[in-house]
Design an enzyme around this catalytic site. Structure first.
Site: not given
Length: 938
Positions: A420, A472, A573, A651
């Protein structure tokens, strides 16, 4: 006025008294007059209002209106049976005329008709497009009536005798400031020191005040009865103040500025138990103070304060007694008039003494030479330890995680690699939870840390935009394994397991090659770092996506499968059925996202490649009524520290699955990727949602942690006997002030079989009907509220679920208001070029019922991101802490859209973003980060 005058003359004139047989017959009915309004010219996608309110009947009233379209490209009319109808101008390739007819009928059955034309202009500028859509609001969002933004509607709520009425539950955005402090705007000169709100509260409900600029400003929270009696207060110096309602009643809630200027978020929601407050039990009249040590011979404190030192010493904290000095400290404050009146409002002398002590300490902390000043708290042994913000992690009971924790919280021998944006390795809920990781961003300019590949996976800014950081990776890592039972923050799904942080992205993206190098490292395969981990990861989480199919990537995932390593990825998404990678590769578990009602979210991808569903959240609503958005809560950060933030997206769903697989691996280390796939296909890891068996929305169903643990134990040959247990998808339902129907799912959260399951409403204004249940009564139920039977007020009801072996109750909250309570005020929209992170256009949204509409006109065709937000402090930056924010499709990962033609369907939610501090007393630092280049024009 004409009709009213005609009626008046009929009542008062002619005919004599009492009438007679020779009276004239009643006059014939006059036909009504229809007025369809003036012709209009509009643009594609523009919201058009048809106004027939000028229609009249000279000798009666208009009984009904009926709008119909008689010519032109079809438009979908709304409100066709009312005086005012509306529609969105349709797409047209050339200018087109739409004709609408209005027929009115009076109280004697007579009719009249009129028509109006609306010309829709096609886009004529070559290479330019119009872009628009709706901004969706939760019904549980409110706005302070006197923020600093002069474009917001003004309601002065400074006076307790004229408070602002708000709903419950709600999330309210506001602003307070001292005179002369804060940005230029409505209240900069005269100040806005007090906000008063009138609200109905239930016993045990909590009010939380989140102070956005708490490092530079100080705001306090007071609770009064509706008669003005001071009930309670929370006046610390941290980010969060909290009060519980002592009884069901109507209250005045007061947000008061102590110093500076700040946005704030006030949340009101349901709690099963009142929250303990850290300032509720202190030693009155005492303070613990730390100093910048003075030169030898100089006193540590101004003698005029007359504080007596009774403990501590040089280069360490000192304990002082403020006996008889509290009043002096309070009167030294410049805003005495704003605070001193409260001294006479306490009926309880001990509470007054505590208030004076805390207020004096706040003033001490502002004096030169004082590093910190704090109360002398009383402390006690604890019978148990709980994570402070766990109660907001609704997504864990939704997957039956507490039941799994009865068996295991994870083993430190199990490692989940999170590829990530890196992690904040010093986050208090991630310390001790990490194994060594690596930074695989090969472009030094993008990495933002001064070099390319290096062994430090710390999450920092990086990327092409220095403001673009949303932490994130820290959020994803926290969902997997944030430390549990440490008394602060949140817990991870497998908080006994460990995370391998691998940085391969910045907040603005990354490259396929760098990601694959990180995956290779996690698997113990040769990679560009030239190093290998101490031991390979068991599970790899990929909350990322983009690009098309890559043969080399597919080969890599095949190799991982042969090694027994499981890969979990976010489905994407885009709200699309188009395959998204890496989730759509073979040998990768693709995870879609559900909300509190366990329905697929609007943003979640779906399709034949989806394997499983997990909570991804929806931050635009508060369906469980806790006062906070229904996003996923996890570890986060800000420019200046650590925080806990709500984010929504696939996510957020993926690490729930990765964490559950880590729990399974903890009880059965022999499980590998083939075993997980087999158990998933057998339905042993999930609760089936949607169509029976595997479907394109939920895959094999919603991950169930308890069932997954049982499946892992059974695969290991364990003899387990888990009794059945009735569970619901949520412990509370919040209908707010608008919703009339919500769903709830009943399931067996244990073993064996639950039989004779039923759900009953215990209040006459609630009704229950099965929506999708099995033979035993397990499944989805629809709950409806009869709003028409309820007068304005706050209502608490109950549902009772029963089975032959178990039963439980679900709380229901309904707010009936005499005015609309969902309001975010002025919303500004920016059209962002993702390559330069510059705003190419700006517009404002206009209110349209329960949503806002927006339109960017004649912008160059190209690729863009759309952001929206409020600017309560009027500093010309939207999406600051305490302000509303949103992006198409989600704020977590804003979607870049290629615009080659006009669009009017870019709808997305806008909500307040809330970052919780690490403790109930608000001593931890951190606020929600700002998103890319969100500077608006004046």
């Amino acid at each position: 006025m004409t009709c009213a005058l005609a009626l008046l003359l009929t009542a008062c004139g002619g005919g004599g008294s009492g009438g007679s047989a020779g009276s004239a017959p009643p006059p014939a009915n006059a036909a009504p007059t229809a007025e369809a309004g003036d012709a209009q010219s509009v643009a594609i996608g523009e919201r058009v209002q048809l106004d027939g309110s000028a229609s009249a009947d000279s000798d009666g009233i208009i009984e009904s209106f009926a709008w119909t379209q008689t010519d032109g490209p079809s438009a979908e009319l709304e409100g066709s049976d009312s005086a005012n109808a509306s529609f969105t101008a349709p797409q047209v390739s050339v200018d087109a005329e739409l004709v609408f007819s209005l027929t009115v009928t009076d109280d004697d059955g007579a009719t009249a008709t009129d028509s109006v034309s609306v010309t829709v202009a096609a886009t004529t500028v070559v290479g330019r497009v119009d872009v628009g859509g709706r901004l969706l609001l939760s019904t549980s969002q409110s706005l302070d009536g006197d923020t600093n933004d002069p474009f917001n509607t003004l309601f002065v709520n400074d006076d307790p005798d004229n408070p602002q009425r708000i709903g419950n539950p709600t999330t309210l955005g506001g602003y307070v400031n001292e005179a002369g402090r804060g940005a230029e705007g409505r209240s900069q000169i005269e100040g806005d020191p007090e906000d008063f709100f009138l609200v109905d509260l239930l016993e045990g409900q909590n009010l939380d005040l989140i102070v956005a600029e708490f490092q530079d400003a100080d705001a306090d929270l007071y609770l009064y009865s509706d008669r003005g009696e001071l009930i309670d207060f929370s006046i610390g110096t941290g980010q969060r103040e909290s009060i519980s309602a002592p009884a069901t009643a109507r209250y005045l809630v007061n947000v008061s500025i102590f110093s500076g200027a700040t946005n704030y978020t006030l949340t009101i929601g349901s709690r099963l138990e009142p929250e303990a407050r850290g300032d509720a039990d202190i030693v009155p009249g005492e303070a613990i103070v730390s100093f910048d040590e003075p030169a030898p011979g100089r006193p540590v404190l101004d003698a005029s304060l007359r504080l007596r030192q009774v403990g501590g010493g040089p280069r360490r904290a000192r304990r002082f007694v403020m006996e008889g000095m509290l009043g002096d400290l309070i009167t030294r404050r410049s805003r005495l008039g704003d605070q001193a009146y409260r001294r006479d409002e306490f009926r309880d002398p001990e509470r007054a003494r505590r208030w004076e002590t805390l207020l004096a300490i706040k003033q001490l902390a502002r004096r030169p030479g004082i590093v910190s000043a704090e109360p002398n708290y009383r402390v006690y042994p604890l019978a148990s330890v709980n994570d402070d913000a766990y109660r907001f992690q609704w997504h864990y009971p939704a997957i039956n995680l507490p039941g799994a924790w009865d068996t295991t919280t994870g083993s430190a021998e199990v490692v989940v690699a999170v590829v990530d944006t890196g992690v904040l390795q010093g986050h208090p809920d991630l310390r001790g939870q990490l194994v060594d990781g690596y930074d695989f961003i090969s472009d030094a300019a993008e990495a933002g840390d001064g070099d390319g590949i290096d062994p430090d996976p710390e999450e920092n800014v990086g990327g092409s935009d220095p403001d673009a950081i949303n932490f994130h990776g820290t959020h994803v890592a926290g969902t997997v394994a944030a430390r549990g039972n440490n008394g602060i923050g949140v817990a991870g799904v497998a908080f006994g397991a460990r995370v391998m942080p691998l940085r391969a992205l910045t907040a603005s993206g990354g490259t396929l090659f760098d990601i694959n190098q990180a995956i290779r490292y996690a698997a113990g395969l040769p990679n560009d770092s030239g190093t290998l981990p101490a031991r390979p990861a068991d599970i790899i989480n990929l909350s990322l996506g983009g690009g098309g199919f890559s043969p080399s990537s597919q080969a890599l995932y095949n190799e991982l499968r042969n090694l027994g390593i499981t890969v979990v990825a976010a489905a994407g998404n885009e709200g699309s059925r188009t395959p998204s990678y890496p989730a759509s590769y073979d040998n990768v578990i693709s995870v879609s996202a559900v909300d509190v009602e366990q329905r697929i979210t609007s943003y979640s991808n779906r399709g034949s490649r989806v394997d499983i569903a997990a909570p991804g959240g929806d931050g635009s609503v508060d369906l469980n009524g806790d006062g906070y958005p229904d996003g996923v809560l996890s570890t986060g950060g800000s420019d200046g520290g650590f925080a806990y933030t709500f984010l929504s997206g696939t996510s957020m769903a993926a690490p729930h699955v990765a964490g559950v697989l880590a729990l399974m691996k903890s009880v059965n280390p022999d499980l590998d990727a083939d075993d997980f796939d087999r158990l998933l296909a057998d339905g042993a890891l999930t609760d089936d949602l949607g169509d029976a068996g595997r479907d394109d929305l939920y895959g094999h169903g919603l991950i169930d942690a308890r069932r997954a643990i049982d499946a892992a134990l059974l695969a290991a040959g364990a003899d387990i006997d888990i009794p059945p247990r009735l569970a619901a998808s949520t412990s509370a339902l919040n209908f707010g002030s608008v919703a009339t129907r919500l769903d709830i799912v009943l399931r067996n959260a244990g073993g064996g079989e639950l039989t004779d399951v039923s759900l009953e409403a215990l209040d006459s204004w609630l009704s229950v009907s099965p929506a999708d249940t099995d033979a035993n009564g397990l499944g989805r139920y629809s709950i409806r509220v009869a709003r028409g039977e309820l007068a304005p007020g706050l209502y608490e009801g109950s549902l009772e679920a029963r089975a032959a072996q178990d039963q439980l109750r679900i709380r229901v909250l309904v707010s009936v208001l005499d005015a609309r309570d969902s309001e975010l005020g002025q919303l500004y929209l920016l059209l962002i070029d993702p390559n330069s992170d510059e705003a190419v256009d700006q517009t404002v949204a206009t209110r349209d019922g329960d949503a806002y509409r927006y339109r960017f006109r004649s912008v160059p065709a190209g690729r863009y991101q759309v952001f929206a937000g409020s600017d309560l402090d009027n500093d010309l930056l939207i999406c600051d802490a305490g302000e509303a924010c949103g992006s198409y499709l989600t704020i977590d990962q804003p979607l870049s859209i290629e615009l080659n033609g006009d669009r009017d369907d870019l709808d997305f939610p806008v909500e307040y973003f809330i970052a919780l501090p690490g403790t109930a007393t608000g001593s931890s630092s951190g606020t929600i980060a700002r998103y890319p280049s969100l500077k608006r024009r004046p």
